[in-house]
Write a protein that holds these residues in place. Structure first.
Motif, PDB file in Angstrom:
ATOM      1  N   GLN A   1      62.708  33.264  25.664  1.00 51.29           N
ATOM      2  CA  GLN A   1      61.960  34.099  24.737  1.00 51.29           C
ATOM      3  C   GLN A   1      62.697  35.411  24.504  1.00 51.29           C
ATOM      4  O   GLN A   1      63.483  35.853  25.351  1.00 51.29           O
ATOM      5  CB  GLN A   1      60.551  34.386  25.278  1.00 51.29           C
ATOM      6  CG  GLN A   1      59.685  33.140  25.456  1.00 51.29           C
ATOM      7  CD  GLN A   1      58.305  33.481  25.973  1.00 51.29           C
ATOM      8  OE1 GLN A   1      57.674  34.414  25.505  1.00 51.29           O
ATOM      9  NE2 GLN A   1      57.831  32.718  26.959  1.00 51.29           N
ATOM     10  N   VAL A   2      62.437  36.012  23.354  1.00 51.78           N
ATOM     11  CA  VAL A   2      63.050  37.294  23.014  1.00 51.78           C
ATOM     12  C   VAL A   2      62.312  38.441  23.675  1.00 51.78           C
ATOM     13  O   VAL A   2      62.913  39.340  24.273  1.00 51.78           O
ATOM     14  CB  VAL A   2      63.066  37.486  21.480  1.00 51.78           C
ATOM     15  CG1 VAL A   2      63.531  38.891  21.110  1.00 51.78           C
ATOM     16  CG2 VAL A   2      63.946  36.435  20.819  1.00 51.78           C
ATOM     17  N   ALA A   3      61.000  38.418  23.585  1.00 50.53           N
ATOM     18  CA  ALA A   3      60.162  39.468  24.172  1.00 50.53           C
ATOM     19  C   ALA A   3      58.976  38.832  24.865  1.00 50.53           C
ATOM     20  O   ALA A   3      58.526  37.745  24.479  1.00 50.53           O
ATOM     21  CB  ALA A   3      59.684  40.440  23.101  1.00 50.53           C
ATOM     22  N   VAL A   4      58.466  39.497  25.889  1.00 53.23           N
ATOM     23  CA  VAL A   4      57.316  38.986  26.632  1.00 53.23           C
ATOM     24  C   VAL A   4      56.332  40.121  26.898  1.00 53.23           C
ATOM     25  O   VAL A   4      56.700  41.298  26.938  1.00 53.23           O
ATOM     26  CB  VAL A   4      57.734  38.342  27.977  1.00 53.23           C
ATOM     27  CG1 VAL A   4      58.547  37.087  27.749  1.00 53.23           C
ATOM     28  CG2 VAL A   4      58.489  39.334  28.845  1.00 53.23           C
ATOM     29  N   GLY A   5      55.078  39.755  27.083  1.00 47.68           N
ATOM     30  CA  GLY A   5      54.066  40.709  27.476  1.00 47.68           C
ATOM     31  C   GLY A   5      54.061  40.888  28.979  1.00 47.68           C
ATOM     32  O   GLY A   5      54.272  39.925  29.730  1.00 47.68           O
ATOM     33  N   VAL A   6      53.845  42.106  29.418  1.00 50.66           N
ATOM     34  CA  VAL A   6      53.786  42.426  30.844  1.00 50.66           C
ATOM     35  C   VAL A   6      52.406  42.997  31.141  1.00 50.66           C
ATOM     36  O   VAL A   6      51.964  43.943  30.475  1.00 50.66           O
ATOM     37  CB  VAL A   6      54.881  43.439  31.232  1.00 50.66           C
ATOM     38  CG1 VAL A   6      54.701  43.893  32.681  1.00 50.66           C
ATOM     39  CG2 VAL A   6      56.264  42.849  31.021  1.00 50.66           C
ATOM     40  N   THR A   7      51.728  42.429  32.119  1.00 47.71           N
ATOM     41  CA  THR A   7      50.458  42.969  32.591  1.00 47.71           C
ATOM     42  C   THR A   7      50.605  43.315  34.069  1.00 47.71           C
ATOM     43  O   THR A   7      51.443  42.752  34.771  1.00 47.71           O
ATOM     44  CB  THR A   7      49.312  41.961  32.404  1.00 47.71           C
ATOM     45  OG1 THR A   7      49.630  40.755  33.110  1.00 47.71           O
ATOM     46  CG2 THR A   7      49.111  41.633  30.928  1.00 47.71           C
ATOM     47  N   GLY A   8      49.796  44.234  34.531  1.00 52.15           N
ATOM     48  CA  GLY A   8      49.871  44.629  35.935  1.00 52.15           C
ATOM     49  C   GLY A   8      51.151  45.348  36.285  1.00 52.15           C
ATOM     50  O   GLY A   8      51.646  45.237  37.414  1.00 52.15           O
ATOM     51  N   SER A   9      51.708  46.097  35.338  1.00 56.61           N
ATOM     52  CA  SER A   9      52.927  46.861  35.614  1.00 56.61           C
ATOM     53  C   SER A   9      52.695  47.794  36.803  1.00 56.61           C
ATOM     54  O   SER A   9      51.665  48.474  36.873  1.00 56.61           O
ATOM     55  CB  SER A   9      53.312  47.683  34.385  1.00 56.61           C
ATOM     56  OG  SER A   9      54.200  48.724  34.739  1.00 56.61           O
ATOM     57  N   PRO A  10      53.637  47.859  37.746  1.00 57.30           N
ATOM     58  CA  PRO A  10      53.472  48.775  38.879  1.00 57.30           C
ATOM     59  C   PRO A  10      53.555  50.238  38.470  1.00 57.30           C
ATOM     60  O   PRO A  10      53.190  51.122  39.242  1.00 57.30           O
ATOM     61  CB  PRO A  10      54.629  48.391  39.807  1.00 57.30           C
ATOM     62  CG  PRO A  10      55.636  47.746  38.920  1.00 57.30           C
ATOM     63  CD  PRO A  10      54.859  47.048  37.846  1.00 57.30           C
ATOM     64  N   LYS A  11      54.032  50.493  37.262  1.00 53.87           N
ATOM     65  CA  LYS A  11      54.095  51.854  36.734  1.00 53.87           C
ATOM     66  C   LYS A  11      53.160  51.939  35.535  1.00 53.87           C
ATOM     67  O   LYS A  11      53.246  51.128  34.626  1.00 53.87           O
ATOM     68  CB  LYS A  11      55.532  52.179  36.315  1.00 53.87           C
ATOM     69  CG  LYS A  11      55.719  53.570  35.748  1.00 53.87           C
ATOM     70  CD  LYS A  11      57.173  53.793  35.352  1.00 53.87           C
ATOM     71  CE  LYS A  11      57.369  55.196  34.776  1.00 53.87           C
ATOM     72  NZ  LYS A  11      58.769  55.418  34.355  1.00 53.87           N
ATOM     73  N   PRO A  12      52.217  52.878  35.524  1.00 55.74           N
ATOM     74  CA  PRO A  12      51.282  52.956  34.403  1.00 55.74           C
ATOM     75  C   PRO A  12      52.009  53.378  33.114  1.00 55.74           C
ATOM     76  O   PRO A  12      53.044  54.044  33.176  1.00 55.74           O
ATOM     77  CB  PRO A  12      50.286  54.021  34.857  1.00 55.74           C
ATOM     78  CG  PRO A  12      51.014  54.840  35.865  1.00 55.74           C
ATOM     79  CD  PRO A  12      51.972  53.910  36.539  1.00 55.74           C
ATOM     80  N   PRO A  13      51.429  52.986  31.974  1.00 56.03           N
ATOM     81  CA  PRO A  13      50.260  52.126  31.799  1.00 56.03           C
ATOM     82  C   PRO A  13      50.572  50.677  32.161  1.00 56.03           C
ATOM     83  O   PRO A  13      51.734  50.257  32.097  1.00 56.03           O
ATOM     84  CB  PRO A  13      49.922  52.284  30.313  1.00 56.03           C
ATOM     85  CG  PRO A  13      51.219  52.652  29.670  1.00 56.03           C
ATOM     86  CD  PRO A  13      51.965  53.465  30.673  1.00 56.03           C
ATOM     87  N   PRO A  14      49.554  49.886  32.517  1.00 59.49           N
ATOM     88  CA  PRO A  14      49.793  48.557  33.092  1.00 59.49           C
ATOM     89  C   PRO A  14      50.231  47.490  32.100  1.00 59.49           C
ATOM     90  O   PRO A  14      50.815  46.494  32.506  1.00 59.49           O
ATOM     91  CB  PRO A  14      48.444  48.204  33.717  1.00 59.49           C
ATOM     92  CG  PRO A  14      47.446  48.968  32.908  1.00 59.49           C
ATOM     93  CD  PRO A  14      48.120  50.265  32.561  1.00 59.49           C
ATOM     94  N   GLU A  15      49.938  47.692  30.806  1.00 62.58           N
ATOM     95  CA  GLU A  15      50.280  46.675  29.822  1.00 62.58           C
ATOM     96  C   GLU A  15      51.444  47.152  28.954  1.00 62.58           C
ATOM     97  O   GLU A  15      51.413  48.270  28.413  1.00 62.58           O
ATOM     98  CB  GLU A  15      49.071  46.332  28.944  1.00 62.58           C
ATOM     99  CG  GLU A  15      47.955  45.656  29.719  1.00 62.58           C
ATOM    100  CD  GLU A  15      46.881  45.103  28.810  1.00 62.58           C
ATOM    101  OE1 GLU A  15      46.421  43.983  29.055  1.00 62.58           O
ATOM    102  OE2 GLU A  15      46.510  45.816  27.844  1.00 62.58           O
ATOM    103  N   ARG A  16      52.442  46.266  28.822  1.00 63.06           N
ATOM    104  CA  ARG A  16      53.673  46.622  28.119  1.00 63.06           C
ATOM    105  C   ARG A  16      54.231  45.404  27.397  1.00 63.06           C
ATOM    106  O   ARG A  16      53.840  44.269  27.671  1.00 63.06           O
ATOM    107  CB  ARG A  16      54.728  47.136  29.113  1.00 63.06           C
ATOM    108  CG  ARG A  16      54.329  48.417  29.834  1.00 63.06           C
ATOM    109  CD  ARG A  16      55.097  48.579  31.129  1.00 63.06           C
ATOM    110  NE  ARG A  16      54.765  49.849  31.772  1.00 63.06           N
ATOM    111  CZ  ARG A  16      55.579  50.899  31.813  1.00 63.06           C
ATOM    112  NH1 ARG A  16      56.798  50.819  31.276  1.00 63.06           N
ATOM    113  NH2 ARG A  16      55.208  52.015  32.395  1.00 63.06           N
ATOM    114  N   VAL A  17      55.164  45.662  26.525  1.00 59.82           N
ATOM    115  CA  VAL A  17      55.960  44.606  25.896  1.00 59.82           C
ATOM    116  C   VAL A  17      57.419  44.921  26.191  1.00 59.82           C
ATOM    117  O   VAL A  17      57.846  46.076  26.089  1.00 59.82           O
ATOM    118  CB  VAL A  17      55.726  44.544  24.374  1.00 59.82           C
ATOM    119  CG1 VAL A  17      56.630  43.485  23.737  1.00 59.82           C
ATOM    120  CG2 VAL A  17      54.268  44.254  24.065  1.00 59.82           C
TER     121      VAL A  17
END
Length: 247
Positions: A165-181
Protein backbone atom coordinates in the motif's frame (compact mmCIF):
# COMPACT_ATOMS: atom_id res chain seq x y z
CA UNK A 1 20.16 3.00 -1.60
CA UNK A 2 23.04 3.63 -3.96
CA UNK A 3 25.56 4.85 -1.38
CA UNK A 4 26.10 5.22 2.35
CA UNK A 5 24.20 7.99 4.10
CA UNK A 6 25.94 11.34 4.33
CA UNK A 7 25.98 13.11 7.68
CA UNK A 8 26.14 16.91 7.94
CA UNK A 9 26.59 18.37 11.41
CA UNK A 10 25.70 22.02 11.97
CA UNK A 11 26.41 24.13 15.06
CA UNK A 12 22.81 24.49 16.13
CA UNK A 13 19.21 24.12 14.97
CA UNK A 14 19.10 27.60 13.44
CA UNK A 15 22.16 26.96 11.27
CA UNK A 16 20.75 23.55 10.34
CA UNK A 17 17.47 25.11 9.19
CA UNK A 18 19.25 27.73 7.08
CA UNK A 19 21.49 25.12 5.47
CA UNK A 20 18.59 22.81 4.62
CA UNK A 21 16.48 25.62 3.17
CA UNK A 22 19.35 26.86 1.01
CA UNK A 23 20.15 23.39 -0.25
CA UNK A 24 16.50 22.69 -0.98
CA UNK A 25 16.10 25.85 -3.04
CA UNK A 26 19.20 24.92 -5.02
CA UNK A 27 17.91 21.40 -5.68
CA UNK A 28 14.48 22.60 -6.76
CA UNK A 29 16.00 25.18 -9.12
CA UNK A 30 18.32 22.55 -10.63
CA UNK A 31 15.40 20.18 -11.19
CA UNK A 32 13.41 22.91 -12.93
CA UNK A 33 16.42 23.85 -15.06
CA UNK A 34 16.56 20.20 -16.14
CA UNK A 35 12.93 20.40 -17.25
CA UNK A 36 11.37 18.58 -14.32
CA UNK A 37 8.49 19.65 -12.10
CA UNK A 38 9.90 18.63 -8.71
CA UNK A 39 7.66 16.80 -6.24
CA UNK A 40 8.58 17.65 -2.67
CA UNK A 41 7.71 15.63 0.43
CA UNK A 42 7.30 17.63 3.64
CA UNK A 43 7.42 16.64 7.29
CA UNK A 44 6.40 18.27 10.56
CA UNK A 45 8.02 19.12 13.86
CA UNK A 46 9.91 22.08 15.28
CA UNK A 47 12.97 21.79 13.04
CA UNK A 48 10.77 21.47 9.95
CA UNK A 49 8.92 24.61 11.02
CA UNK A 50 12.25 26.44 11.24
CA UNK A 51 13.19 25.17 7.77
CA UNK A 52 9.85 26.39 6.39
CA UNK A 53 10.47 29.90 7.71
CA UNK A 54 13.94 29.90 6.17
CA UNK A 55 12.57 28.75 2.82
CA UNK A 56 10.25 31.76 2.81
CA UNK A 57 13.08 34.11 3.81
CA UNK A 58 15.60 32.84 1.26
CA UNK A 59 13.27 32.08 -1.63
CA UNK A 60 13.14 35.61 -3.12
CA UNK A 61 16.87 35.35 -3.83
CA UNK A 62 16.55 31.95 -5.48
CA UNK A 63 15.59 30.87 -8.98
CA UNK A 64 12.78 28.54 -7.89
CA UNK A 65 9.48 28.95 -9.69
CA UNK A 66 7.02 27.93 -6.98
CA UNK A 67 4.22 27.64 -9.53
CA UNK A 68 6.09 24.56 -10.77
CA UNK A 69 6.62 22.71 -7.47
CA UNK A 70 4.26 19.98 -6.26
CA UNK A 71 3.98 19.36 -2.52
CA UNK A 72 3.07 16.23 -0.56
CA UNK A 73 3.39 15.03 3.04
CA UNK A 74 4.99 11.90 4.47
CA UNK A 75 2.45 11.74 7.28
CA UNK A 76 -0.28 13.76 8.90
CA UNK A 77 -2.35 13.85 12.08
CA UNK A 78 -5.98 12.87 11.48
CA UNK A 79 -7.59 15.89 13.07
CA UNK A 80 -9.70 18.87 11.99
CA UNK A 81 -8.37 20.74 8.94
CA UNK A 82 -7.54 23.88 10.93
CA UNK A 83 -6.01 22.09 13.93
CA UNK A 84 -2.54 23.34 14.86
CA UNK A 85 -1.61 19.65 15.20
CA UNK A 86 -1.70 19.31 11.41
CA UNK A 87 1.69 19.53 9.70
CA UNK A 88 0.07 21.25 6.74
CA UNK A 89 -1.17 24.17 8.81
CA UNK A 90 2.34 25.36 9.65
CA UNK A 91 3.69 24.69 6.16
CA UNK A 92 0.93 26.75 4.57
CA UNK A 93 1.34 29.66 6.95
CA UNK A 94 5.14 29.62 6.94
CA UNK A 95 5.87 29.35 3.22
CA UNK A 96 3.38 27.69 0.86
CA UNK A 97 0.82 30.48 0.95
CA UNK A 98 3.51 33.15 1.29
CA UNK A 99 5.26 31.97 -1.88
CA UNK A 100 2.07 31.40 -3.83
CA UNK A 101 2.25 27.67 -4.46
CA UNK A 102 -0.87 26.92 -6.54
CA UNK A 103 -3.63 25.20 -4.56
CA UNK A 104 -3.80 22.35 -7.07
CA UNK A 105 -0.13 21.59 -6.39
CA UNK A 106 -0.55 21.27 -2.61
CA UNK A 107 -1.69 17.75 -1.78
CA UNK A 108 -2.67 17.65 1.88
CA UNK A 109 -3.59 14.38 3.52
CA UNK A 110 -7.32 14.19 4.33
CA UNK A 111 -8.56 15.64 7.62
CA UNK A 112 -11.51 14.53 9.73
CA UNK A 113 -13.61 16.83 7.56
CA UNK A 114 -12.58 14.97 4.40
CA UNK A 115 -12.80 11.31 5.44
CA UNK A 116 -14.80 9.25 7.97
CA UNK A 117 -11.76 7.46 9.43
CA UNK A 118 -8.01 7.02 9.04
CA UNK A 119 -8.31 4.04 6.71
CA UNK A 120 -10.53 5.95 4.30
CA UNK A 121 -8.16 8.90 4.50
CA UNK A 122 -5.19 6.67 3.69
CA UNK A 123 -7.00 5.09 0.75
CA UNK A 124 -7.90 8.52 -0.62
CA UNK A 125 -4.32 9.78 -0.32
CA UNK A 126 -2.99 6.64 -1.95
CA UNK A 127 -5.28 7.21 -4.91
CA UNK A 128 -4.26 10.86 -5.12
CA UNK A 129 -0.56 10.06 -5.09
CA UNK A 130 -1.00 7.38 -7.75
CA UNK A 131 -2.97 9.78 -9.97
CA UNK A 132 -1.01 12.98 -9.52
CA UNK A 133 2.41 11.86 -8.29
CA UNK A 134 5.57 11.80 -10.38
CA UNK A 135 6.56 8.25 -9.48
CA UNK A 136 9.07 9.51 -6.94
CA UNK A 137 9.86 12.52 -4.79
CA UNK A 138 12.66 14.84 -5.86
CA UNK A 139 13.38 15.49 -2.18
CA UNK A 140 11.64 13.90 0.80
CA UNK A 141 12.26 15.58 4.13
CA UNK A 142 11.72 13.52 7.27
CA UNK A 143 12.04 14.06 10.97
CA UNK A 144 12.83 11.38 13.53
CA UNK A 145 11.48 10.89 17.03
CA UNK A 146 13.49 10.00 20.14
CA UNK A 147 12.18 6.43 19.69
CA UNK A 148 13.50 6.30 16.12
CA UNK A 149 10.10 6.63 14.47
CA UNK A 150 9.87 8.18 11.02
CA UNK A 151 6.74 9.70 9.44
CA UNK A 152 4.12 7.88 11.58
CA UNK A 153 5.84 4.49 11.43
CA UNK A 154 6.57 3.66 15.07
CA UNK A 155 8.79 0.89 16.48
CA UNK A 156 6.93 -2.41 16.53
CA UNK A 157 3.84 -1.01 14.82
CA UNK A 158 2.11 -3.34 12.30
CA UNK A 159 2.24 -0.59 9.63
CA UNK A 160 5.98 -1.21 9.30
CA UNK A 161 5.31 -4.52 7.56
CA UNK A 162 2.74 -3.23 5.04
CA UNK A 163 4.46 -3.35 1.66
CA UNK A 164 1.56 -3.39 -0.79
CA UNK A 165 0.00 0.00 0.00
CA UNK A 166 1.02 3.61 -0.54
CA UNK A 167 -0.46 5.01 2.66
CA UNK A 168 -2.02 3.45 5.75
CA UNK A 169 -4.06 4.61 8.70
CA UNK A 170 -2.46 4.50 12.13
CA UNK A 171 -4.48 4.19 15.33
CA UNK A 172 -3.16 4.05 18.87
CA UNK A 173 -0.08 6.10 18.04
CA UNK A 174 2.25 6.19 21.07
CA UNK A 175 2.66 9.91 20.39
CA UNK A 176 -0.50 12.05 20.43
CA UNK A 177 -2.69 12.60 18.59
CA UNK A 178 -3.45 8.86 18.34
CA UNK A 179 -4.88 8.78 14.82
CA UNK A 180 -2.65 9.49 11.82
CA UNK A 181 -2.11 8.75 8.16
CA UNK A 182 1.37 7.80 6.97
CA UNK A 183 3.10 6.78 3.81
CA UNK A 184 4.54 3.27 3.97
CA UNK A 185 8.17 2.33 3.56
CA UNK A 186 7.35 1.36 -0.03
CA UNK A 187 6.23 4.92 -0.80
CA UNK A 188 8.82 6.75 1.30
CA UNK A 189 11.62 4.87 -0.43
CA UNK A 190 10.49 6.11 -3.85
CA UNK A 191 12.53 9.29 -3.36
CA UNK A 192 15.60 10.45 -5.24
CA UNK A 193 16.86 12.24 -2.14
CA UNK A 194 15.88 11.52 1.45
CA UNK A 195 16.83 14.18 3.99
CA UNK A 196 16.54 13.56 7.72
CA UNK A 197 16.21 16.76 9.76
CA UNK A 198 17.13 16.06 13.38
CA UNK A 199 18.01 18.43 16.20
CA UNK A 200 18.32 18.32 19.97
CA UNK A 201 20.09 16.17 22.52
CA UNK A 202 16.92 14.16 23.04
CA UNK A 203 17.37 12.64 19.58
CA UNK A 204 21.06 11.75 20.01
CA UNK A 205 20.55 8.16 21.16
CA UNK A 206 18.12 7.44 18.32
CA UNK A 207 20.53 8.92 15.77
CA UNK A 208 23.25 6.65 17.11
CA UNK A 209 20.97 3.60 16.92
CA UNK A 210 19.97 4.44 13.35
CA UNK A 211 23.65 4.47 12.34
CA UNK A 212 24.78 1.48 14.38
CA UNK A 213 24.36 -1.14 11.67
CA UNK A 214 26.84 -2.68 9.28
CA UNK A 215 26.55 -4.17 5.80
CA UNK A 216 26.34 -7.63 7.37
CA UNK A 217 24.06 -6.61 10.24
CA UNK A 218 21.83 -3.68 9.25
CA UNK A 219 19.64 -1.95 11.79
CA UNK A 220 16.22 -3.58 12.13
CA UNK A 221 13.57 -1.05 11.03
CA UNK A 222 11.11 -2.73 13.40
CA UNK A 223 13.30 -1.35 16.19
CA UNK A 224 14.44 1.89 14.53
CA UNK A 225 12.04 2.72 11.70
CA UNK A 226 14.22 5.60 10.46
CA UNK A 227 16.75 2.99 9.38
CA UNK A 228 14.20 1.66 6.89
CA UNK A 229 14.14 4.76 4.67
CA UNK A 230 16.80 5.72 2.15
CA UNK A 231 17.01 7.66 -1.07
CA UNK A 232 17.38 6.14 -4.51
CA UNK A 233 20.27 8.52 -5.21
CA UNK A 234 21.27 9.90 -1.82
CA UNK A 235 20.43 9.97 1.86
CA UNK A 236 21.52 12.94 3.97
CA UNK A 237 21.23 13.32 7.71
CA UNK A 238 21.19 17.01 8.63
CA UNK A 239 22.06 17.15 12.34
CA UNK A 240 22.99 19.78 14.89
CA UNK A 241 25.79 19.18 17.36
CA UNK A 242 23.43 18.03 20.08
CA UNK A 243 21.68 15.38 17.97
CA UNK A 244 25.05 14.20 16.62
CA UNK A 245 26.67 13.97 20.05
CA UNK A 246 26.43 10.17 20.36
CA UNK A 247 27.92 9.23 16.99
Amino acid sequence: MTSSPRIEVHPDAADLATAVAGELLSRLADAQDAGRVPHLGLTGGSIAEAVHREIARLSPGSEVDWSRVVVWWGDERFVAPDSPDRNAVDARAAFLDVLGVPAEHVHEMPSTQDAPDVDAAAAAYSAELREHGAGQFEVLMLGMGPDGHVASLFPGHPAIDIADQVAVGVTGSPKPPPERVTLTFAALNRSASVWFLVSGEGKAAAVARAHSGTADAPVDPHLVPAAGVSGLEETIWFLDRESASAI
